[in-house]
Design a protein around this motif. Structure first.
Motif, PDB file in Angstrom:
ATOM      1  N   UNK A   1      35.000 -28.406  -1.596  1.00 25.19           N
ATOM      2  CA  UNK A   1      35.516 -28.973  -2.881  1.00 25.19           C
ATOM      3  C   UNK A   1      36.726 -30.110  -2.584  1.00 25.19           C
TER       4      UNK A   1
ATOM      5  N   UNK B   1      30.026 -17.019 -23.215  1.00 22.36           N
ATOM      6  CA  UNK B   1      29.319 -15.764 -22.481  1.00 22.36           C
ATOM      7  C   UNK B   1      30.262 -15.270 -21.668  1.00 22.36           C
TER       8      UNK B   1
ATOM      9  N   UNK C   1      33.163 -20.403 -20.808  1.00 20.91           N
ATOM     10  CA  UNK C   1      31.949 -20.380 -21.629  1.00 20.91           C
ATOM     11  C   UNK C   1      31.930 -19.121 -22.854  1.00 20.91           C
TER      12      UNK C   1
ATOM     13  N   UNK D   1      24.364 -22.172 -13.957  1.00 23.77           N
ATOM     14  CA  UNK D   1      25.564 -22.996 -13.755  1.00 23.77           C
ATOM     15  C   UNK D   1      26.292 -23.329 -14.880  1.00 23.77           C
ATOM     16  N   UNK D   2      25.457 -23.576 -16.013  1.00 27.35           N
ATOM     17  CA  UNK D   2      26.047 -23.976 -17.118  1.00 27.35           C
ATOM     18  C   UNK D   2      26.891 -23.059 -18.106  1.00 27.35           C
TER      19      UNK D   2
ATOM     20  N   UNK E   1      24.917 -27.538  -9.564  1.00 25.52           N
ATOM     21  CA  UNK E   1      26.157 -27.128  -8.646  1.00 25.52           C
ATOM     22  C   UNK E   1      27.309 -28.069  -8.762  1.00 25.52           C
ATOM     23  N   UNK E   2      26.754 -29.593  -8.612  1.00 20.79           N
ATOM     24  CA  UNK E   2      27.898 -30.459  -8.547  1.00 20.79           C
ATOM     25  C   UNK E   2      28.614 -30.577 -10.042  1.00 20.79           C
ATOM     26  N   UNK E   3      27.618 -30.463 -11.143  1.00 22.54           N
ATOM     27  CA  UNK E   3      28.161 -30.826 -12.447  1.00 22.54           C
ATOM     28  C   UNK E   3      29.069 -29.546 -13.219  1.00 22.54           C
ATOM     29  N   UNK E   4      28.509 -28.550 -12.508  1.00 31.27           N
ATOM     30  CA  UNK E   4      29.116 -27.264 -13.321  1.00 31.27           C
ATOM     31  C   UNK E   4      29.905 -26.161 -12.404  1.00 31.27           C
ATOM     32  N   UNK E   5      29.148 -26.105 -11.157  1.00 28.79           N
ATOM     33  CA  UNK E   5      29.783 -24.751 -10.405  1.00 28.79           C
ATOM     34  C   UNK E   5      30.908 -25.379  -9.362  1.00 28.79           C
ATOM     35  N   UNK E   6      31.381 -26.657  -9.211  1.00 29.48           N
ATOM     36  CA  UNK E   6      32.280 -26.979  -8.358  1.00 29.48           C
ATOM     37  C   UNK E   6      33.502 -26.390  -8.255  1.00 29.48           C
ATOM     38  N   UNK E   7      33.900 -25.265  -8.234  1.00 26.94           N
ATOM     39  CA  UNK E   7      34.916 -24.763  -8.450  1.00 26.94           C
ATOM     40  C   UNK E   7      35.209 -23.348  -7.752  1.00 26.94           C
TER      41      UNK E   7
ATOM     42  N   UNK F   1      27.964 -20.533 -16.292  1.00 27.35           N
ATOM     43  CA  UNK F   1      29.061 -19.786 -15.246  1.00 27.35           C
ATOM     44  C   UNK F   1      28.870 -18.451 -14.872  1.00 27.35           C
TER      45      UNK F   1
ATOM     46  N   UNK G   1      31.813 -16.759 -18.910  1.00 29.66           N
ATOM     47  CA  UNK G   1      31.936 -17.646 -17.399  1.00 29.66           C
ATOM     48  C   UNK G   1      32.773 -18.522 -17.656  1.00 29.66           C
ATOM     49  N   UNK G   2      32.751 -19.192 -16.410  1.00 31.85           N
ATOM     50  CA  UNK G   2      33.524 -20.373 -16.263  1.00 31.85           C
ATOM     51  C   UNK G   2      32.778 -21.604 -15.673  1.00 31.85           C
ATOM     52  N   UNK G   3      32.876 -22.782 -16.149  1.00 30.12           N
ATOM     53  CA  UNK G   3      32.358 -23.885 -15.412  1.00 30.12           C
ATOM     54  C   UNK G   3      32.886 -25.236 -15.590  1.00 30.12           C
ATOM     55  N   UNK G   4      32.506 -26.225 -14.738  1.00 26.06           N
ATOM     56  CA  UNK G   4      33.339 -27.408 -14.891  1.00 26.06           C
ATOM     57  C   UNK G   4      32.451 -28.526 -15.670  1.00 26.06           C
ATOM     58  N   UNK G   5      33.307 -29.130 -16.321  1.00 23.68           N
ATOM     59  CA  UNK G   5      32.873 -30.276 -17.246  1.00 23.68           C
ATOM     60  C   UNK G   5      33.049 -31.348 -16.810  1.00 23.68           C
ATOM     61  N   UNK G   6      32.108 -32.248 -16.123  1.00 24.03           N
ATOM     62  CA  UNK G   6      32.278 -33.286 -15.242  1.00 24.03           C
ATOM     63  C   UNK G   6      32.086 -34.621 -16.058  1.00 24.03           C
TER      64      UNK G   6
END
Ligand code: SF4
Lengths: 379, 367
Positions: B18, B349, B347, A43-44, A357-363, A46, B351-356
């Motif tokens: 979501x 690498x 990222x 997740x970190x 999943x909540x912190x990184x993947x919620x998209x 992506x 990828x894509x991710x959220x920063x919460x």
């Protein structure tokens, strides 16, 4: 950070993704990453959104914080509230909910709870405070158990009388077997845990292909490690083979770490059974201190409530830990259960599937792909 | 159901989840605790809940409060004053690159500067614990005097209290400050729009990492110093080159990740950050990697995040890079519209991710 960037190179990643997409073809695959460290990496960085939709990753039980049942957390809190005790714990465990609050709350209410980075830190506190009793909350798989064992050997050698360990160490193989036995799951293979395997080696996993006909590839923790391990699983399947393979050979040896295993055997023995959160009781799946170390065993030194506490009704951690449902499919995910107010343990540790999943993947996959594409093309 | 249809159905359900979570996230958090915990001071949701449940009803009445680093007070003459206050309870008092004294001066100056204000004067109050070394106090005061003189903002009033041994952890410092906001200057999240450029004024994560290492709990040694510095001059330099600058925030507690979340929430837009562009010193990156902490959440004491208009971004960057404090300033991302209210990281690498928003203090992972 060259040594890390090497395993995060986007062009190498693209090549591996192409290879994975190609060998997956029109079929669908479900692989489980056993280890919470892998879940975190996935997740970190992506990785989910980079893989073709036909390859699905299912998150396994290898997060030591996530599998600690509520009753054990209650026991820990009761230890922390014992008069004169300094209770030491890894940071992750502080927010894990027991049936009435967590260690952070116990600390706010006056218990002397301190977080440490290693069991040796806890021993040092005991040596510095001979007038107090120091208890260490030992949690983790075979990865962290050797350092607890080493600390106990030191404590005995230095005759530290005011130090004890509340052992919640667990072993990785029994839950993998439990998952393979579980009827509600269809898996095509496993990404084997990296850190644990540095200790136990590759041999203990042989039952996975031999008895259950599934491939297992031990993987490292960088994004390219994960992709390469997935590619290796697919190659095995396409070639009609099922075996234990090692992608993480720069760190993991076939035979593991014999010295660490010897120390483990000297200090610990298997419990007949142990309760895992969400998975229930699993026999021979956890470690307790041997008789010779009784005087360092918090379970012998203190009276613990030792009650079995049922998981909250809303909690579906068990299904998440077995990979039966995705985190977002839990009814309380992201609303009643968030990293701030976790109901289940999977939401606490950053390695827990729900938290990752909540912190990184919620998209939405679509949004992720669009944003990702735009950045590459604009460069 | 075919596999494809099944997948599409599950994506639809996931999307619905979501949306539900986003709606839930927008609700202000409720205060559930009956005692104060450390999380209430960590700047995350618990802090917001305490503010909503205790402070705002007490101080702000029913007026909807805009939460910025400093308050704006309009004088009868029409001039606008920025007014801010902050307390400092850092441990250790001294760390590589500075001390609590430097932080106390810089912190308040920066809160004013992020409103676009020219800082005028500061106050300083001390709570001292019985038994605290006078020599240590002298050193801290000297640091404050030096920092104030270097910044050109005098400390003009103060107060001292002493409490019993054990009732405070050595010393606590509290500073307040006022500044004038020049006519026409308006910095706010409401002015941010699609396509705007996000700039970091320098390397991130230096201060928090330096303090963590100085606490000596990590048995790790590295050559990392705090970046504590006043930002009002750099702010003026930016605004001169990019007068349409939309929004400014110093990335203190909670780091760049947290201020970007505030930006996304307050503007209802997407903040897109590029991991490869984030300026992180190798030693800081290595220390954070070892600790399992994301430099995006590590505190800075001399860095801001700015949102500038796309056609002024080149001028903004060259002006910042020409200033000794802004040598490492770079574009770290841009503003988009979808998914609204969220910070997305592309990222390294690919990828894509959220920063919460961060929950509580960053606690190192166990393995
Ligand atoms: S969302 Fe919370 S309760 Fe549901 S499975 Fe995850 S951690 Fe457990």
């Amino acid at each position: 950070m060259r040594f890390v960037d090497e395993y995060r190179d986007p062009s190498a990643a693209r090549a591996l993704v192409a290879q994975i997409t190609d060998s997956a073809g029109d079929d669908e695959f479900k692989f489980m990453e056993v280890c919470g460290g892998h879940t975190h990496t996935i997740y970190r960085h992506g990785i989910e959104h980079v893989l073709p939709p036909s390859v699905e990753l299912v998150h396994g039980p290898g997060c030591p914080v996530c599998v600690i049942p509520m009753g054990r957390v209650d026991d820990a809190i009761s230890l922390a509230k014992e008069p004169g005790v300094i209770f030491t714990s890894f940071g992750d465990m502080m927010r894990v909910p027991g049936s009435r609050g967590n260690l952070l709350k116990a600390k706010a209410e006056g218990a002397d709870v301190r977080f440490v980075y290693s069991p040796l830190d806890a021993l040092r506190i005991a040596i510095d405070h001979p007038e107090r009793d120091v208890v260490f909350f030992a949690v983790g798989f075979e990865t962290t158990a050797p350092s607890t064992a080493l600390t106990l050997l030191q404590a005995r050698a230095r005759r530290v009388g005011n130090f004890s360990v509340f052992s919640n160490h667990v072993t990785i193989v029994p839950p993998i077997r439990a998952i393979l036995e579980s009827p509600d799951l269809r898996l095509d293979g496993f990404l084997g845990p990296g850190h644990v395997s540095t200790v136990i080696g590759q041999r203990p996993y042989r039952f996975v292909p031999d008895q259950y006909g599934k491939p297992l590839v031990t993987a490292g923790f960088e994004p390219l490690d994960i992709l390469q391990a997935i590619a290796m699983l697919l190659v095995q399947i396409r070639e009609g083979r099922r075996a234990v393979e090692n992608q993480y050979s720069r760190v993991v040896r076939e035979e593991g770490n014999p010295r660490a295993l010897a120390i483990l055997a000297e200090v610990f023995e298997l419990r007949p059974y142990f309760e895992w959160r969400g998975l229930g009781f699993i026999s021979q799946s956890a470690l307790k201190l041997r008789r010779e170390f009784e005087s360092f065993d918090a379970e012998q030194r203190y009276r613990l409530p030792g009650l079995r506490v049922a998981d909250p009704k809303a909690c579906q951690c068990g299904e998440v830990l077995k990979g039966v449902i995705k985190p977002w499919e839990c009814k309380v995910f992201g609303t009643a259960c968030t990293p701030e107010t976790p109901i289940g343990t999977c939401m606490v540790s950053s390695e827990g599937a729900c938290a990752a999943y909540y912190n990184f993947g919620r998209m939405h996959r679509e949004a992720a792909v669009t944003l990702g594409r735009r950045s590459v093309s604009s460069r | 159901m075919t596999d494809v249809a099944h997948r599409a159905g599950s994506e639809g359900r996931e999307a619905a989840v979501f949306d539900r979570i986003e709606a839930f996230r927008r609700r202000r958090p409720r205060l559930l605790d009956d005692v104060v915990t450390l999380a209430h001071g960590a700047g995350g949701k618990a802090s917001a809940a305490l503010l909503d449940a205790v402070f705002l009803p007490g101080f702000a009445g029913d007026k909807p409060a805009t939460q910025t680093d400093a308050a704006v007070v309009v004088l009868p003459s029409g001039e606008r004053l920025a007014f801010s206050t902050d307390s400092f309870v850092v441990k250790p008092l001294r760390f590589p690159g500075g001390s609590a004294g430097h932080l106390a001066v810089h912190g308040t100056i920066n809160d004013l500067a992020m409103m676009g204000a020219r800082p005028l004067a500061l106050s300083a109050a001390f709570v001292l614990e019985e038994g605290f070394q006078i020599d240590s106090l002298r050193e801290i005061v000297a640091d404050m005097a030096e920092a104030a003189a270097a910044a050109g903002v005098p400390i003009v009033t103060g107060d001292t209290k002493v409490v019993d041994h054990g009732a405070a952890d050595g010393m606590y410092i509290s500073t307040s400050g006022i500044g004038v906001i020049p006519l026409g200057r308006e910095l706010s999240a409401a002015r941010v729009s699609d396509g705007d450029v996000i700039i970091a004024s320098g390397t991130i994560g230096d201060h928090g990492t330096a303090v963590m290492l100085a606490r000596g709990e990590l048995a790790l040694e590295a050559d990392i110093v705090s970046d504590t510095a006043p930002l009002h001059e750099l702010m003026e330099c930016l605004l001169a080159a990019a007068p349409s600058t939309r929004w400014l925030r110093d990335a203190t507690r909670g780091g760049v990740g947290t201020v970007c979340n505030e930006l996304a929430r307050d503007s209802d837009l997407t903040v897109v950050l590029e991991e490869a562009a984030l300026p992180v010193r190798p030693a800081v990156a290595a220390a954070c990697e070892l600790l399992g902490i994301d430099p995006l959440y590590v505190a800075n004491e001399g860095k801001f995040v700015a949102v500038v208009a796309p056609d002024e971004s080149a001028a903004a960057l060259s002006a910042l890079n020409g200033h000794p404090q802004g040598e490492d300033a770079v574009q770290i991302g841009e503003i988009r519209t979808e998914p609204a209210g969220i910070v997305v990281l592309l990222t390294k690498f690919g990828g894509t991710r959220i920063v919460d928003m961060l929950v509580g203090d960053p606690l190192p992972r166990i393995c």
